[in-house]
Design an enzyme around this catalytic site. Structure first.
Site, PDB file in Angstrom:
ATOM      1  N   LYS A  79      43.032  47.961  43.615  1.00  0.00           N
ATOM      2  CA  LYS A  79      43.970  47.027  44.253  1.00  0.00           C
ATOM      3  C   LYS A  79      45.383  47.327  43.763  1.00  0.00           C
ATOM      4  O   LYS A  79      45.583  47.549  42.557  1.00  0.00           O
ATOM      5  CB  LYS A  79      43.573  45.595  43.892  1.00  0.00           C
ATOM      6  CG  LYS A  79      44.367  44.509  44.613  1.00  0.00           C
ATOM      7  CD  LYS A  79      43.857  43.119  44.222  1.00  0.00           C
ATOM      8  CE  LYS A  79      44.532  42.011  45.009  1.00  0.00           C
ATOM      9  NZ  LYS A  79      44.019  40.673  44.632  1.00  0.00           N
ATOM     10  N   SER A 154      42.853  37.753  48.646  1.00  0.00           N
ATOM     11  CA  SER A 154      43.892  38.759  48.768  1.00  0.00           C
ATOM     12  C   SER A 154      43.412  40.199  48.549  1.00  0.00           C
ATOM     13  O   SER A 154      44.088  41.135  48.962  1.00  0.00           O
ATOM     14  CB  SER A 154      45.005  38.457  47.778  1.00  0.00           C
ATOM     15  OG  SER A 154      44.554  38.638  46.449  1.00  0.00           O
ATOM     16  N   SER A 178      40.163  35.497  45.411  1.00  0.00           N
ATOM     17  CA  SER A 178      40.646  36.750  46.007  1.00  0.00           C
ATOM     18  C   SER A 178      39.738  37.963  45.839  1.00  0.00           C
ATOM     19  O   SER A 178      39.978  38.989  46.470  1.00  0.00           O
ATOM     20  CB  SER A 178      42.020  37.097  45.439  1.00  0.00           C
ATOM     21  OG  SER A 178      43.003  36.325  46.054  1.00  0.00           O
TER      22      SER A 178
END
Lengths: 486, 95
Positions: A79, A154, A178
């Site tokens: 990420k 997210s 997330s």
């Protein structure tokens, strides 16, 4: 040989150790697939093919020398809010668009030391603020099971890349769901470990009392392998906890006799879609067949969790994001006549709407005269939520709940209504407030073929219990879905 | 508790953000929606409940104050939007 990119990490590791494949071949297979399929999925912000192939060559030497670990030679995605020295780390924000970190996050250093390969950096909602990856300043990511739908967020890039087999596994971060919510929406396994289990050094801060890094993988065994690799105390993160890390793979078993699974009644009411509820109930039936005892429990303050979270997280974010001032790193606006104007223009041009919204909420809640009414009150409610969990875990070993009220919604469906978007976090944010671990594992498909996940939560530092329950379910369900073809 | 447009402007100033007139209207509406939602916490009896500042209880994490390697000035300045002589951040004149 069949498509290697669809294999879980533990199977790839066997092929690598048996020298049936090399890490360079495997890395090339993923890079080719990224070239072919990522224009449709849009999971990657940055792909680093040269660095990846260099790492793969090194890994192959290590495997040849018989010095391989479970992640040696395995290509992963990261990420894009974790710092990797020399590789652009954007947080999907214009304000960090050209930021190249001078140091590496502890989790990535650990993976590097174990010989893992980094294919690149994955898309997210800007600064991890969002539930759909639509808040990325660059582009939205698409759900591999249906490109018109969101992948969740997210960590939407991490979940979509793992499901579309554009990496063998990935890392995400979870402040209010997330990791678990996108994992659920993309049909992969995602774990938010206990607060303090994994070092956050080098993770770009959003809400420091809630943020935690964790794995997103194809199956539960892979989750255990990756969690093992990143867990442990780090003297560079004073919130990491110095506690022994158990052998997570050893805890995987299909026999759940002796385990009590609690169903918190507050998670099975209004707002939960029929399809999701059906999937969860079916999974619970299977867990019972595997020997688990099912009991009803209660976490009475659940209804206040979203309100509590949307004060605490923005308050901490407003403070954390004060550092983006156009002076030390990141974007600086052009044309300003004084320092104050430079700050304001830089931040207004550099941050997207959701980030500004949260900075505004947080600044307001912390401002003079409002602190007690908002932040202090929310922090007290947080204690009540934590106490609810402590009480519930006196009656059960693990709690099982939905992850998201509905399967993945359509891209654009909720972007105009921030509050509606916040409300979809109802089942995931309490674990962050209480600091307990939570894991999402696929348990069903919707009528339109979208994945549905079930969440397991356990007391602090009892990740192995969630892994055990999830593994038993996964094994009993077998291959009820296929990886999307690209 | 209703937040006024003037308050939104004040908060924006505190947060070092600038909004256009249209944006200010939009934010005033959205912030009011969000704040009226979170206002439900007023109904929770929190009496003497100790506020949680962290997810798990932790005492201060002390360490020895030792000199250790750190970033060189060059590395620390590498991402600066404006710098001088690999030694200083450049900012607009303050005084």
């Amino acid at each position: 040989m069949s498509d290697l990119t669809q294999y879980p990490i533990h199977k790839l590791q066997k092929l690598l150790s048996a020298k049936e494949i090399t890490s360079v071949e495997l890395t090339r297979a993923y890079l080719e697939k990224i070239d072919r399929a990522d224009p449709k999925i849009k999971a990657y912000i940055t792909v680093t093919p040269d660095e990846a192939l260099k790492q793969a060559e090194k890994a192959d030497k290590r495997i040849q020398a018989g010095e391989a670990g479970p992640l040696t030679g395995i290509p992963l995605g990261i990420k894009d809010n974790m710092c990797l020295k020399g590789v652009r780390t954007t947080c999907a924000s214009k304000i960090l668009e050209n930021f190249v970190p001078p140091y590496t996050a502890t989790v990535l250093q650990k993976l590097e030391e174990q010989g893992a390969i980094f294919l690149g950096k994955l898309n997210l909602d800007e600064f991890a603020m969002g539930s759909s990856t639509e808040n990325s300043a660059f582009f939205p990511t698409h759900n591999p099971y249906n490109l018109d739908h969101i992948p969740g967020g997210s960590s939407g890039g991490s979940a979509a890349a793992t499901a579309a087999c554009l990496c063998a596994g990935s890392l995400g971060s979870d402040t209010g769901g997330s990791i678990r919510q996108p994992a659920s929406h993309c049909g992969v396994v995602g774990m938010k470990p206990t607060y303090g289990r994994v070092s956050r050094f080098g993770l770009v801060a959003f809400a420091s009392s809630l943020d935690q890094i964790g794995p997103i993988t194809k199956d539960v065994t892979d989750c255990a392998i990756m969690l093992q690799a990143i867990s442990g105390y780090d003297n560079r993160d004073s919130t990491s906890v110095d506690m022994e890390v158990p052998d997570y793979q050893a805890s995987l078993s299909t026999d759940l006799s002796g385990m009590t699974i609690g169903l918190p009644k507050e998670y099975f009411g209004k707002g939960l879609s029929e399809e999701v509820e059906k999937g969860i109930q079916n999974a619970i039936g299977i867990l019972e067949q595997q020997g688990a005892k099912i009991v009803e429990v209660s976490v009475p303050h659940t209804q206040y969790a979203i309100a509590c979270y949307y004060i605490i997280a923005p308050a901490e974010a407003s403070s954390n994001l004060a550092r983006y001032d156009g002076v030390k790193y990141g974007f600086r606006a052009k044309d300003y006549s004084n320092l104050l104007e430079m700050y304001k223009k830089t931040r207004s041009e550099g941050f997207g709407p959701e980030v500004k919204r949260r900075i505004m909420i947080g600044t307001y809640c912390l401002s003079s005269g409002y602190y007690d009414a908002y932040y202090k009150k929310a922090s007290q409610v947080r204690t009540l939520i934590t106490n609810d969990f402590k009480d519930a875990f006196k009656k059960c070993d693990v709690m099982a709940t939905p992850v998201a009220p509905t399967p993945a919604f359509k891209i654009g469906e909720k972007t105009d209504d921030p509050l509606q978007m916040y409300l979809s976090d109802i089942f995931t944010i309490s674990t962050n407030l209480a600091g307990v671990p939570g894991l999402s594992v696929p348990c069903a498909l919707s009528s339109s073929g979208l994945p549905i996940g079930i969440q397991f939560m356990a007391p602090h530092f009892k990740e192995e219990r969630t892994l055990k329950a999830a593994y038993a379910l996964e094994q009993a369900l077998g291959n009820f879905k296929e990886w999307p073809q690209f | 508790m209703k937040i006024t447009r003037a308050e939104v402007e004040h908060v924006a100033d505190l947060a070092r953000l600038h909004f256009t007139e249209d944006e200010l209207d939009g934010f005033t509406t959205q912030l009011n929606e969000i704040l009226s939602y979170v206002a439900q916490l007023e109904g929770v009896d929190t009496g003497d409940i100790e506020p949680s500042t962290h997810a798990i209880h932790m005492a201060n994490a002390f360490r020895e104050d030792e000199v250790k390697p750190s970033l060189s000035p060059k590395e620390a300045l590498a991402n600066a939007p404006e710098k001088e002589d690999e030694a200083f951040f450049v900012v607009p004149k303050i005084i």
